[in-house]
Write a protein that holds these residues in place. Structure first.
Motif, PDB file in Angstrom:
ATOM      1  N   ASP A   1       0.841  -1.196   0.000  1.00 46.98           N
ATOM      2  CA  ASP A   1       0.000   0.000   0.000  1.00 46.98           C
ATOM      3  C   ASP A   1       0.877   1.247   0.000  1.00 46.98           C
ATOM      4  OD1 ASP A   1      -2.286  -1.542   0.056  1.00 46.98           O
ATOM      5  OD2 ASP A   1      -2.632  -1.311   2.213  1.00 46.98           O
TER       6      ASP A   1
ATOM      7  N   THR B   1      -4.009   9.759   2.661  1.00 46.96           N
ATOM      8  CA  THR B   1      -4.852   8.845   1.890  1.00 46.96           C
ATOM      9  C   THR B   1      -4.072   7.579   1.567  1.00 46.96           C
ATOM     10  OG1 THR B   1      -6.187  10.623   0.944  1.00 46.96           O
ATOM     11  CG2 THR B   1      -6.086   8.580  -0.311  1.00 46.96           C
TER      12      THR B   1
ATOM     13  N   LEU C   1      -3.536   4.388  -0.897  1.00 47.88           N
ATOM     14  CA  LEU C   1      -3.733   3.916  -2.268  1.00 47.88           C
ATOM     15  C   LEU C   1      -3.337   2.448  -2.339  1.00 47.88           C
ATOM     16  CD1 LEU C   1      -2.044   6.920  -4.137  1.00 47.88           C
ATOM     17  CD2 LEU C   1      -4.478   6.630  -3.618  1.00 47.88           C
ATOM     18  N   ARG C   2      -4.203   1.637  -2.959  1.00 47.07           N
ATOM     19  CA  ARG C   2      -3.932   0.196  -3.039  1.00 47.07           C
ATOM     20  C   ARG C   2      -4.077  -0.300  -4.475  1.00 47.07           C
ATOM     21  NH1 ARG C   2      -6.724  -3.499   1.353  1.00 47.07           N
ATOM     22  NH2 ARG C   2      -5.026  -2.534   2.549  1.00 47.07           N
ATOM     23  N   ASP C   3      -3.018  -0.951  -4.943  1.00 46.17           N
ATOM     24  CA  ASP C   3      -3.030  -1.610  -6.250  1.00 46.17           C
ATOM     25  C   ASP C   3      -3.129  -3.108  -6.001  1.00 46.17           C
ATOM     26  OD1 ASP C   3      -2.646  -2.556  -8.823  1.00 46.17           O
ATOM     27  OD2 ASP C   3      -0.493  -2.091  -8.873  1.00 46.17           O
ATOM     28  N   ALA C   4      -4.344  -3.579  -5.785  1.00 50.98           N
ATOM     29  CA  ALA C   4      -4.547  -4.977  -5.385  1.00 50.98           C
ATOM     30  C   ALA C   4      -4.285  -5.967  -6.511  1.00 50.98           C
ATOM     31  CB  ALA C   4      -5.965  -5.162  -4.845  1.00 50.98           C
TER      32      ALA C   4
ATOM     33  N   ALA D   1      -3.547   2.264  -8.897  1.00 51.69           N
ATOM     34  CA  ALA D   1      -4.250   2.089  -7.624  1.00 51.69           C
ATOM     35  C   ALA D   1      -5.752   2.161  -7.859  1.00 51.69           C
ATOM     36  CB  ALA D   1      -3.813   3.160  -6.636  1.00 51.69           C
ATOM     37  N   GLU D   2      -6.433   1.035  -7.696  1.00 50.40           N
ATOM     38  CA  GLU D   2      -7.878   1.015  -7.929  1.00 50.40           C
ATOM     39  C   GLU D   2      -8.676   1.257  -6.649  1.00 50.40           C
ATOM     40  OE1 GLU D   2      -6.705  -3.065  -6.754  1.00 50.40           O
ATOM     41  OE2 GLU D   2      -5.968  -1.673  -8.286  1.00 50.40           O
ATOM     42  N   ARG D   3      -7.997   1.233  -5.491  1.00 54.01           N
ATOM     43  CA  ARG D   3      -8.695   1.504  -4.238  1.00 54.01           C
ATOM     44  C   ARG D   3      -8.063   2.713  -3.554  1.00 54.01           C
ATOM     45  NH1 ARG D   3     -10.074  -2.546   0.924  1.00 54.01           N
ATOM     46  NH2 ARG D   3     -11.386  -1.029   2.012  1.00 54.01           N
ATOM     47  N   ARG D   4      -8.911   3.572  -3.012  1.00 52.89           N
ATOM     48  CA  ARG D   4      -8.449   4.797  -2.371  1.00 52.89           C
ATOM     49  C   ARG D   4      -9.319   5.060  -1.154  1.00 52.89           C
ATOM     50  NH1 ARG D   4      -8.405   9.965  -6.186  1.00 52.89           N
ATOM     51  NH2 ARG D   4      -7.303   8.356  -7.376  1.00 52.89           N
ATOM     52  N   THR D   5      -8.696   5.198   0.021  1.00 56.19           N
ATOM     53  CA  THR D   5      -9.442   5.489   1.237  1.00 56.19           C
ATOM     54  C   THR D   5      -8.695   6.544   2.048  1.00 56.19           C
ATOM     55  OG1 THR D   5      -8.339   3.709   2.459  1.00 56.19           O
ATOM     56  CG2 THR D   5     -10.418   3.170   1.392  1.00 56.19           C
TER      57      THR D   5
ATOM     58  N   THR E   1      -7.066   0.079   6.554  1.00 55.66           N
ATOM     59  CA  THR E   1      -7.411   1.140   5.608  1.00 55.66           C
ATOM     60  C   THR E   1      -7.984   2.376   6.285  1.00 55.66           C
ATOM     61  OG1 THR E   1      -9.612   0.186   5.257  1.00 55.66           O
ATOM     62  CG2 THR E   1      -7.848  -0.501   3.741  1.00 55.66           C
TER      63      THR E   1
END
Length: 447
Positions: free
Chosen positions: A96, A135, A137-140, A146-150, A187
């Motif tokens: 992450d 923030t 950022l996750r590139d799962a 990075a398709e997920r952002r929290t 997250t």
């Protein structure tokens, strides 16, 4: 007799006006910037000014589909877009990436100087309110995007540097070093950060960085000066223009290295195992002075600010004088060029781009405002020798350019640089509101 007196008086007035105009006239570089780069830069006589040369690239942003330009053999793609003034990055052990979305805190005061500063920040794309958050950022799926952002944590005060140590996430706010329990993979942080140490805030140079010290136990925190050359007196600069060594167990600190006008990026050199930093030097000495630099910092080092620059050149504007310090002012290891605004720093032991990029340091240059023509606005690479110091005679090599369009307007401005888990180089672009990912052309994106 009266006519003679009036004539002489008129001449003196014209001379005085001429001197003021000369000192206030925008200064243009007389040297190619490469002459003021490397281990042995050319240090010319200063050209002092009453009013600073102000030349900063107007901001236009990135059009759809546009990206920076990577050097031959490299490629670049957006890792994340649509961010809000991303400045600094931290890659976690699980892959992450944390990004500090942040900006300068509100600057109190009025008058002409405050108005000029606001206009300058607005022109540079830096007048937006600080989002005050970190923030995640996750590139799962490992495709390099990075398709997920929290939002990991909000409600901070112009946060910048971040580091993980002993199950705690340390966050360098503009006026305090904080910590909060955190485990990679989470997250969202629900807890409230605790104070480790207070840091001096206010004035100029609001950004505070933090890394783990070479001993693996203490922390190093960079604190820039509150003014250009101690304009408000040296007492107003207490614990500023320094790198502080913080003991997280006792929540105390001491000065590790001083005389550093505005240190930002810090990293431990994989060969010398010592602290290295990039530093923004002083303004209003002309477009050829003084060079920003990259240097090793050992405990007790002093680099001369505000009295001296580049290892002992005196700044005659500073009062009172400090002649005893001159022979003890350490000369930096490598000049990056005048006014490039070097901020980001990452060594190539973690960045794996192959070829000519295997031994050295990557530097994010935010870009000048006090030089004509402008300098910086790119990411460069400084080649290092086996000794762990910059290669003799080597100049910075462009890694990522195109932040300025053909008309000289800013599409973006690079700040923090860090390796991701795969060895790609991530670059925070605070004006372009993006994080860019640079890879070797043969590199596979997946983890």
């Amino acid at each position: 007799m009266l006519k003679h007196i009036l004539r002489v008086g008129g001449i003196l007035v014209l001379v005085a006006i001429g001197v003021v105009v000369y000192l206030a006239w925008p200064d243009r570089a007389r040297l190619d910037i490469t002459a003021v780069q490397g281990s042995h830069p050319r240090i010319t006589d200063p050209r002092e000014q009453i009013l600073p040369t102000v030349k900063v690239a107007d901001v236009v942003g990135w059009a759809k589909g546009q990206t920076p330009v990577a050097a031959a053999g490299l490629r670049v793609q957006p890792f994340a877009t649509g961010l809000d003034h991303p400045r600094w990055l931290l890659t976690l052990p699980n892959g992450d990436v944390l990004v500090a979305e942040t900006n300068s805190p509100p600057r109190p005061g009025g008058g002409i100087s405050a108005w000029v500063m606001h206009r300058l920040m607005d022109k540079a794309g830096a007048a937006v309110p600080s989002p005050n958050r970190i923030t995640l950022l996750r590139d799962a799926d490992g495709d390099g995007v990075a398709e997920r952002r929290t939002v990991l944590i909000g409600g901070l005060n112009s946060p910048y540097g971040m580091v993980l140590l002993g199950g705690q996430l340390y966050i360098a706010d503009t006026d305090a070093l904080l910590r909060v329990p955190f485990t990679p993979g989470e997250t969202r942080i629900a807890g409230k950060p605790a104070l480790v140490v207070k840091l001096p805030g206010g004035g100029n140079h609001w950004a505070r960085n933090v890394i783990v010290a070479p001993d693996g136990k203490s922390l190093l925190v960079s604190v820039g000066s509150s003014s250009n050359i101690a304009d408000n007196g040296i007492e107003a600069e207490r614990d500023r223009a320094d790198i502080l060594e913080v003991n997280p167990a006792t929540r105390t600190y001491r000065i590790y290295g001083g005389g550093l006008r505005n240190p930002n990026g810090m990293a431990v050199n994989p060969v010398t195992h010592e602290l290295w930093t990039v530093v923004n030097e002083r303004d209003m000495l002309g477009s050829d002075l003084a060079p920003d630099y990259l240097t090793q910092v050992e405990l007790g080092d002093h680099f001369g600010w505000p009295w001296y620059y580049w290892g002992g050149y005196p700044d005659d504007r500073v009062e009172p004088k400090n002649p005893a310090l001159q022979e003890y002012s350490k000369r930096p290891d490598y000049a990056l060029g005048p006014h490039v605004a070097a901020l980001g720093l990452a060594f190539s032991d973690s960045v794996r781009l192959g070829g000519r990029w295997t031994t050295g340091a990557f530097v994010g240059e935010h870009g000048s405002w006090n030089r004509s023509p402008v300098s910086g606005y790119k990411v460069v690479f400084v080649p290092f020798a086996a000794s762990g110091f910059p290669t003799p005679g080597a100049k910075p090599v462009d890694v990522l350019t195109g932040f300025l369009d053909p008309a000289g307007k800013a599409r973006g401005r690079p700040v923090g640089v860090v390796a991701d888990r795969t060895g790609a180089l991530l670059v925070a672009d605070d004006v372009g509101n993006a994080v860019w990912r640079v890879t070797w052309a043969r590199q596979v994106a997946s983890r």
